[in-house]
Structure formats: structure tokens, C-alpha cells
Design a protein around this motif. Structure first.
Motif, mmCIF file in Angstrom:
data_model
loop_
_atom_site.group_PDB
_atom_site.id
_atom_site.type_symbol
_atom_site.label_atom_id
_atom_site.label_comp_id
_atom_site.label_asym_id
_atom_site.label_seq_id
_atom_site.Cartn_x
_atom_site.Cartn_y
_atom_site.Cartn_z
ATOM 1 N N LYS A 276 0.817 -1.211 0.000
ATOM 2 C CA LYS A 276 0.000 0.000 0.000
ATOM 3 C C LYS A 276 0.856 1.269 0.000
ATOM 4 N N THR A 277 2.019 1.196 0.629
ATOM 5 C CA THR A 277 2.847 2.396 0.783
ATOM 6 C C THR A 277 3.955 2.536 -0.259
ATOM 7 N N MET A 278 4.330 1.470 -0.950
ATOM 8 C CA MET A 278 5.399 1.577 -1.942
ATOM 9 C C MET A 278 4.970 2.463 -3.109
ATOM 10 N N ASN A 279 5.926 3.053 -3.800
ATOM 11 C CA ASN A 279 5.576 3.936 -4.914
ATOM 12 C C ASN A 279 4.981 3.134 -6.068
ATOM 13 N N GLU A 280 4.335 3.845 -6.990
ATOM 14 C CA GLU A 280 3.582 3.174 -8.051
ATOM 15 C C GLU A 280 4.458 2.284 -8.913
ATOM 16 N N ASP A 281 5.615 2.772 -9.318
ATOM 17 C CA ASP A 281 6.489 1.969 -10.184
ATOM 18 C C ASP A 281 6.906 0.671 -9.506
ATOM 19 N N GLU A 282 7.219 0.762 -8.226
ATOM 20 C CA GLU A 282 7.640 -0.431 -7.500
ATOM 21 C C GLU A 282 6.472 -1.401 -7.335
ATOM 22 N N PHE A 283 5.277 -0.853 -7.110
ATOM 23 C CA PHE A 283 4.107 -1.721 -6.967
ATOM 24 C C PHE A 283 3.807 -2.451 -8.274
ATOM 25 N N VAL A 284 3.851 -1.749 -9.403
ATOM 26 C CA VAL A 284 3.609 -2.378 -10.704
ATOM 27 C C VAL A 284 4.622 -3.483 -10.957
ATOM 28 N N LYS A 285 5.866 -3.220 -10.616
ATOM 29 C CA LYS A 285 6.918 -4.235 -10.779
ATOM 30 C C LYS A 285 6.631 -5.451 -9.895
ATOM 31 N N THR A 286 6.156 -5.210 -8.684
ATOM 32 C CA THR A 286 5.851 -6.294 -7.747
ATOM 33 C C THR A 286 4.680 -7.138 -8.248
ATOM 34 N N VAL A 287 3.650 -6.486 -8.814
ATOM 35 C CA VAL A 287 2.501 -7.209 -9.355
ATOM 36 C C VAL A 287 2.923 -8.101 -10.520
ATOM 37 N N ASN A 288 3.707 -7.571 -11.454
ATOM 38 C CA ASN A 288 4.156 -8.373 -12.589
ATOM 39 C C ASN A 288 5.035 -9.531 -12.141
ATOM 40 N N HIS A 289 5.824 -9.294 -11.115
ATOM 41 C CA HIS A 289 6.653 -10.364 -10.553
ATOM 42 C C HIS A 289 5.773 -11.481 -10.005
ATOM 43 N N ALA A 290 4.672 -11.111 -9.330
ATOM 44 C CA ALA A 290 3.775 -12.108 -8.742
ATOM 45 C C ALA A 290 2.981 -12.864 -9.796
ATOM 46 N N LEU A 291 2.667 -12.205 -10.924
ATOM 47 C CA LEU A 291 1.834 -12.830 -11.956
ATOM 48 C C LEU A 291 2.640 -13.585 -13.006
ATOM 49 N N ASP A 292 3.947 -13.346 -13.055
ATOM 50 C CA ASP A 292 4.717 -13.924 -14.155
ATOM 51 C C ASP A 292 5.882 -14.766 -13.654
ATOM 52 N N TYR A 293 7.029 -14.164 -13.499
ATOM 53 C CA TYR A 293 8.255 -14.930 -13.303
ATOM 54 C C TYR A 293 8.669 -15.071 -11.846
ATOM 55 N N GLY A 294 7.910 -14.502 -10.901
ATOM 56 C CA GLY A 294 8.299 -14.586 -9.508
ATOM 57 C C GLY A 294 7.935 -15.900 -8.853
ATOM 58 N N TYR A 295 8.670 -16.270 -7.817
ATOM 59 C CA TYR A 295 8.404 -17.411 -6.930
ATOM 60 C C TYR A 295 8.698 -18.772 -7.563
ATOM 61 N N GLY A 296 8.604 -18.896 -8.869
ATOM 62 C CA GLY A 296 8.857 -20.185 -9.496
ATOM 63 C C GLY A 296 8.637 -20.122 -10.992
ATOM 64 N N SER A 297 8.932 -21.220 -11.662
ATOM 65 C CA SER A 297 8.839 -21.262 -13.116
ATOM 66 C C SER A 297 7.395 -21.417 -13.571
ATOM 67 N N HIS A 298 7.169 -21.161 -14.885
ATOM 68 C CA HIS A 298 5.839 -21.362 -15.461
ATOM 69 C C HIS A 298 5.548 -22.854 -15.576
ATOM 70 N N PRO A 299 4.309 -23.253 -15.392
ATOM 71 C CA PRO A 299 3.952 -24.657 -15.643
ATOM 72 C C PRO A 299 4.163 -25.009 -17.110
ATOM 73 N N LYS A 300 4.515 -26.250 -17.367
ATOM 74 C CA LYS A 300 4.685 -26.713 -18.743
ATOM 75 C C LYS A 300 3.336 -27.147 -19.300
ATOM 76 N N SER A 301 3.072 -26.746 -20.555
ATOM 77 C CA SER A 301 1.781 -27.062 -21.172
ATOM 78 C C SER A 301 1.706 -28.487 -21.677
ATOM 79 N N SER A 302 2.840 -29.127 -21.912
ATOM 80 C CA SER A 302 2.878 -30.480 -22.464
ATOM 81 C C SER A 302 2.216 -30.568 -23.825
ATOM 82 N N SER A 303 2.135 -29.446 -24.544
ATOM 83 C CA SER A 303 1.481 -29.460 -25.854
ATOM 84 C C SER A 303 2.321 -30.166 -26.908
ATOM 85 N N SER A 304 3.595 -30.334 -26.620
ATOM 86 C CA SER A 304 4.464 -31.000 -27.585
ATOM 87 C C SER A 304 4.454 -32.509 -27.427
#
Length: 475
Positions: A276-304
């Protein structure tokens, strides 16, 4: 308001008199929605069953005049990268999985529906509120202008006397006499007015004053979690609902129209304070980190067609491009204030007593990880209006416990089942433990690759099937 609209819609109840007591200033504002403004951070994800209910009572046409966002796809995945699942409305031959609507649009649309219905019925509709010649009783709500039935006030006290032993009640008795015989409840308002009612409906939220005054006991606890909500902007329109389970709680990205999405992020109090208190740029970066490459790798689709520990679930069937894992759209800008709400679970041990009934959050509050709370409340409204109509049809007193128990018998088991499953999910995803991570991943993959299970999950979560047990894979 949804209950009032439903009562106005049903032929057997449209003659009843209703007064709405609500101190929310928004109820007195007209034309308060500016389409040029960015979406409000407070939104609700309404299911197809709720949409159908709103169409039946005549409210959905007003929502369609304002910003709202249907979605026909959603993706849920685990931060470990071991599992994900994607749902498509086509899986159950539907056009949409749900719709995200700003709360102020829901409020405005229901209010418009109430006013329109009131005009059509020449003011005859307003749930059985009784007034008399008492000098302290306000009689303006019997005016044909429905807006005068909305009291911008609060309930300060409620009284109900034991019923008289006499079998019949003289309809010519005064309101005070009916109250004395236990045939009416009496409400005192903060503005000094008094109202008498055959039935008092507590629809006043998780901190319900009606529930407190009526003496209903509750069971529940506070989570050591807060929800951070806000509106964000993308470079292109988002048409999918996304939810990723993180170690501290899930983060959801919900489409709200144009290039905007709504964030609902569950985390511990310290993290929520930082966000809530971090600046906007840092918050946007934190959100993208949580939705994309943060905490772990992407699941594999096994489409191949590659092999993995869960390949036995899908057999030799290759998944389509629509079912492959996708990365959510990148957030580029914060478009609203960030709001923080503490999370809790609470359930009333009883939903009804003589002349009092609870609906919505007054009866039950749930964890937001499945976005089901408001939909449970609308289902309560729908069920209660039907029960009241049944009572009117046979000439019953709509405030009698024997009638109201029918509503409780329908809604209480369904609500408890949903609350129990949400609690299981909340606890299961709050632990980072190897074997449990694998079990969670197996559940995701099973929901993704086993077609009958996937169809059942979508049908249950959309509210179109009554669930023996709820399956909360739905944001």
C-alpha cells in the motif's frame, strides 16, 4: 436491494411494502457514474447464475448501460510450476464463465430497477412494513415515489414481544396493538423515527447490526491475511480471468473492460502494508513479478507431447492451443488507489428467528479466493423471495419461524459446504511442503485433463448446478 427487486418481480409479492434502511451516501446520489473515469477498485465477479437472476428481476438491463466485462476463459496455476488448469466456456457449451462488475454499478442498477418497478406498480410494492397513527411513526414511505422508502439512517434498537395466545388478530387493530400482541417487530432509527415490520431482513453486511440486535450467535475467526485491491492498466484489453496461488495467498487479475483489470491479492498484513505504501512503479513491478516470473517457473503445457509426472492423466490426447499455459498480460500502470481489507470467516449459527432473517454477509462471510461471497448472497436473496411468495400464497404470516426455516434449510447447507471447501483450499495453499505441492499439482492437472471433472467444476462454480461439494476453482 436485490431482494426488494425480486419481491417486486414476483406476482405474489409485488403488493408488499418494503422500506430499505441504509445510511450509505451512495443511495442518495444520482448519475454518479462517469464512464470516462477509470474503474473503481471495488468490483464483484458475478456468476452466470447471478446474471440469470438479475435478468429475471429486471436489473441486468441497467448493468449493460455501464462498464462491465464478460470473460469466457480463466487460468489458475500454482507458483511451484507443477500444475495449472484452463477453463473455457465452450467446455460446457456456454458463452461466458462470468462477468466482472464494479460494485457501484451493481448498486446503481439495482436502485434503478427498484425505482422503475415502483413506478410500474404505483408504489404498492414495499415489503410488509406497517405504519399507523402513532405520532413518532414516519408514513412517507407509503408515497408512490419509491425513493422515499429508503431511509438514510441506521437501526439503533429492535424490539419484539411474545406472541399473543389468541388465534385470530383483528386487522383493524392499530400498529401499536399489533406490536403488543407480538405480530410486528419495532425498529428505532438513529434519526428518531420508528418503524414496524412483519419481517426484518438483516442484509447489512459482515458487521450486521440486525444480527447483533436479534441475538444471533456466530462462529468464525480472522485470518492473518489482508486483501489488497486496486485497478491496473495494460497495453491491450484483458479478456481472461487469471489466478495464481502464491505462498502467502492467491493473486487474481480480473478483466473489467477496455484495457483495465482488477487486482485482488491476498497476503500477510506486513506485505499488504508494504504494497500500500510503496511507490507506483515499484508496486507495478511487484505485481508483474507475482503474476509472471516470480516465486517459481511457469507450468509446462505439455502441448508438444513430452512426458511428465502427470502425463498419465491426459493419456495420448494432445491439448489444444487454447488449453496451453499463457502468461497474463503485463501491467503497465496503477489506475486507482490501493485499498486493504482484513479477511475473516464468520457464519451465523442460525439464519432465522421470529420476524428476523439474515441474508448475505450478515449470515456468512467467506475467503475471497473463489470470488463466491457476493454470489452466495444473491442466491440467498433469490431463495428468500421464493419462500416469502410461498407464504403469501397460502396466507401465512411472513415473519413466522416455521415459514422462514424453509429458506434456512435451502441455503444453510449450501453456504456451509462452500465455506468448508474454501477453508480447505485456503489452508492447503498456505503451506509450502513438497508432498503437498505434488498433491496440489495433481489436483490442477486432473481438473485440466479429465474432461468430465472439468465440466462439473465449471458448472458448479458458475452456480448452474447445485453442488454436493463446492469446487472453488473460480475467481
Amino acid at each position: 436491494m436485490a431482494l426488494a427487486c425480486s419481491l417486486a418481480h414476483l406476482p405474489l409479492t409485488k403488493h408488499l411494502k418494503v422500506a430499505i434502511i441504509d445510511s450509505n451516501p451512495a443511495l442518495g446520489k444520482r448519475n454518479c457514474i462517469n464512464k470516462e473515469d477509470p474503474p473503481d477498485p471495488r468490483v464483484s465477479t458475478v456468476t452466470p447464475a447471478t446474471i440469470s437472476f438479475f435478468k429475471d428481476i429486471g436489473a441486468w438491463q441497467y448493468i449493460q448501460q455501464h462498464r462491465h466485462a464478460y470473460f469466457d476463459k480463466m487460468q489458475v496455476w500454482d507458483y511451484t510450476g507443477l500444475g495449472y488448469t484452463r477453463y473455457n466456456a465452450r467446455d460446457v457449451n456456454k458463452e461466458v464463465l462470468g462477468c466482472v462488475v464494479e460494485n457501484k454499478v451493481l448498486h446503481s442498477s439495482l436502485l434503478s430497477c427498484i425505482e422503475f418497478t415502483s413506478d410500474i406498480h404505483l408504489g404498492a410494492y414495499k415489503l410488509d412494513w406497517c405504519n399507523a397513527a402513532d405520532s413518532d411513526v414516519d408514513d412517507t414511505f407509503i408515497n408512490t415515489d419509491f425513493r422515499k422508502t429508503i431511509y438514510p439512517s441506521k437501526v439503533t434498537s429492535m424490539a419484539l414481544l411474545p406472541s399473543s395466545s389468541s388465534m385470530g388478530v383483528d386487522s383493524t387493530l392499530s400498529t401499536t396493538a399489533l406490536f403488543t400482541k407480538g405480530r410486528l417487530a419495532k425498529l428505532e432509527l438513529s434519526d428518531g423515527k420508528s418503524l414496524y415490520a412483519k419481517l426484518v431482513v438483516g442484509a447489512d453486511g459482515g458487521k450486521s447490526r440486525v444480527r447483533e440486535l436479534a441475538g444471533f450467535k456466530t462462529t468464525g475467526w480472522s485470518y492473518s491475511q489482508n486483501a489488497v485491491i486496486c485497478t491496473v492498466e495494460h497495453t491491450e484489453e484483458n479478456r481472461c480471468a487469471w489466478q495464481r496461488f502464491l505462498p502467502a495467498g492467491p493473486i487474481a487479475l480480473l478483466p473489467i473492460g477496455d484495457r483495465f483489470s482488477n487486482i485482488v491479492w491476498t497476503m500477510n498484513p506486513k506485505e499488504s502494508s508494504d504494497c500500500k505504501t510503496m511507490n507506483e512503479d515499484e508496486f507495478v513491478k511487484t505485481v508483474n513479478h507475482a503474476l509472471d516470473y516470480g516465486y517459481g517457473s511457469h507450468p509446462k503445457s505439455s502441448s508438444s507431447g513430452g512426458r511428465d509426472m502427470f502425463s498419465w492423466l491426459r493419456g495420448d490426447v494432445a491439448i489444444s492451443a487454447d488449453e496451453c499455459f499463457e502468461v497474463p498480460p503485463k501491467v503497465i500502470k496503477l489506475a486507482s488507489d490501493r485499498m486493504v481489507f482484513p479477511l475473516s470467516l464468520k457464519h451465523a449459527n442460525d439464519y432465522v428467528s421470529k420476524r428476523v432473517v439474515l441474508i448475505g454477509d450478515a449470515a456468512h462471510t467467506v475467503h475471497p479466493l473463489a470470488g463466491q461471497g457476493v454470489n452466495l448472497g444473491f442466491e440467498d436473496s433469490h431463495a428468500l423471495s421464493r419462500v416469502i411468495a410461498e407464504g403469501v400464497a397460502v396466507g401465512s404470516d411472513i415473519g413466522e419461524v416455521s415459514l422462514l426455516r424453509k429458506y434456512e434449510a435451502e441455503r444453510k447447507p449450501a453456504n456451509i459446504a462452500m465455506m468448508a471447501l474454501l477453508e480447505v483450499f485456503q489452508r492447503a495453499y498456505s503451506v509450502d511442503f513438497g508432498p503437498l505441492n505434488i498433491l496440489r499439482a495433481a489436483a490442477f492437472n486432473g481438473a485440466h485433463y479429465i474432461s468430465p471433472l472439468k465440466k462439473s467444476i465449471i458448472s458448479y462454480a458458475s452456480g448452474e448446478k447445485k453442488m454436493p461439494l463446492p469446487l472453488p476453482f473460480f475467481s
